[in-house]
Design an enzyme around this catalytic site. Structure first.
Site, PDB file in Angstrom:
ATOM      1  N   LYS A 189      43.440  44.525  48.488  1.00  0.00           N
ATOM      2  CA  LYS A 189      43.412  45.738  47.666  1.00  0.00           C
ATOM      3  C   LYS A 189      43.364  46.953  48.599  1.00  0.00           C
ATOM      4  O   LYS A 189      42.505  47.020  49.486  1.00  0.00           O
ATOM      5  CB  LYS A 189      42.158  45.684  46.787  1.00  0.00           C
ATOM      6  CG  LYS A 189      42.225  46.490  45.523  1.00  0.00           C
ATOM      7  CD  LYS A 189      40.955  46.188  44.714  1.00  0.00           C
ATOM      8  CE  LYS A 189      40.924  46.882  43.398  1.00  0.00           C
ATOM      9  NZ  LYS A 189      39.610  46.729  42.747  1.00  0.00           N
TER      10      LYS A 189
HETATM   11  C1  E4P Z   1      39.595  47.776  39.425  1.00  0.00           C
HETATM   12  O1  E4P Z   1      40.087  46.986  40.169  1.00  0.00           O
HETATM   13  C2  E4P Z   1      38.291  48.424  39.628  1.00  0.00           C
HETATM   14  O2  E4P Z   1      37.451  47.517  40.294  1.00  0.00           O
HETATM   15  C3  E4P Z   1      37.586  48.791  38.359  1.00  0.00           C
HETATM   16  O3  E4P Z   1      38.312  48.461  37.211  1.00  0.00           O
HETATM   17  C4  E4P Z   1      36.934  50.118  38.358  1.00  0.00           C
HETATM   18  O4  E4P Z   1      36.307  50.324  37.122  1.00  0.00           O
HETATM   19  P1  E4P Z   1      35.180  51.434  36.877  1.00  0.00           P
HETATM   20  O5  E4P Z   1      35.868  52.717  36.600  1.00  0.00           O
HETATM   21  O6  E4P Z   1      34.456  50.934  35.647  1.00  0.00           O
HETATM   22  O7  E4P Z   1      34.321  51.466  38.095  1.00  0.00           O
END
Ligand code: E4P
Length: 217
Positions: free
Chosen positions: A83
């Site tokens: 990522k």
């Molecule tokens: C995606 O890969 C992220 O880890 C995640 O969806 C972030 O979500 P949040 O806005 O609830 O922190």
């Protein structure tokens, strides 16, 4: 539509994997911190629970160090998906890794133009954050619609991974638009199973069945 769970909590992942409906896992540095676990150790454990992609995020901000971190992370398991953030260095890293056949999830996407860049960089997944978009006075689902249109226009293979999902309506809207994947916290996925009329219906059937005095087994 694929379902990923957005957590680094092992028990929650095991629980959802047992339903047979879990296609992958996403983590981020905040979720790793919340788990209190060693990053590499917990990532390896998650990769052993699910067969699908497990997103593990680099923390460097420059391309050269991102590549070094990716090298460490991709050795953890074959289903690790690297990522990277949607920055110039992140997309350079995406292009380099995807050219070598490594799965890449480009995260922190907040515009359709950013998603277009990620697709051109060969991303396996683009992660538009709908919840955080909503929080800032935009409509996260408009973003998903725009990305779907652009990706279909050019037949990009990059999968739209709807992230920052906050409630079951986000999941429904994403499915109607035709997003490829959604990632949500365990509680949101569990809520998808629930309906008050399902519970009420079971209660009624059980009460009537008891009256028959029969048993199937
Ligand atoms: C995606 O890969 C992220 O880890 C995640 O969806 C972030 O979500 P949040 O806005 O609830 O922190």
């Amino acid at each position: 539509m694929k379902f990923f769970v957005d957590t680094a909590e092992i028990e929650a992942i095991r629980d959802l994997a047992a339903t047979g409906l879990l296609d992958g896992v996403t983590t981020n540095p905040s979720l790793i911190a919340k788990s209190g676990r060693d990053f590499k150790e917990v990532t390896a454990e998650i990769c052993g629970i699910v067969n699908g992609p497990v997103s593990a995020e680099v923390v460097a901000l420059d391309h050269a160090t991102m590549m070094k971190e990716a090298e460490v992370l991709r050795k953890i398991a074959d289903n690790v998906c690297i990522k990277v953030p949607l920055t110039v260095d992140g997309l350079k890293t995406c292009k380099a890794l995807s050219s070598e056949g490594t799965m890449v999830n480009v995260t922190l996407c907040f515009s359709a133009n950013q998603a277009l860049l990620a697709a051109k960089a060969g991303a396996s997944f683009i992660s538009p954050f709908v919840g955080r978009h909503d929080d800032n006075g935009f409509d996260g689902m408009d973003l998903i619609e725009d990305i779907r249109l652009i990706y279909d226009n050019y037949s990009f293979a990059t999968e739209i991974l709807v992230a920052s999902v906050r409630h079951t309506t986000h999941v429904l809207q994403a499915a109607k638009i035709g997003a490829d994947v959604m990632t949500a916290p365990p509680a949101v996925i569990h809520a998808l199973f629930k309906h008050v009329l399902t519970d009420k219906g079971i209660e009624g059937f059980m009460a009537d069945w008891a009256k028959t005095g029969q048993s199937i087994l």
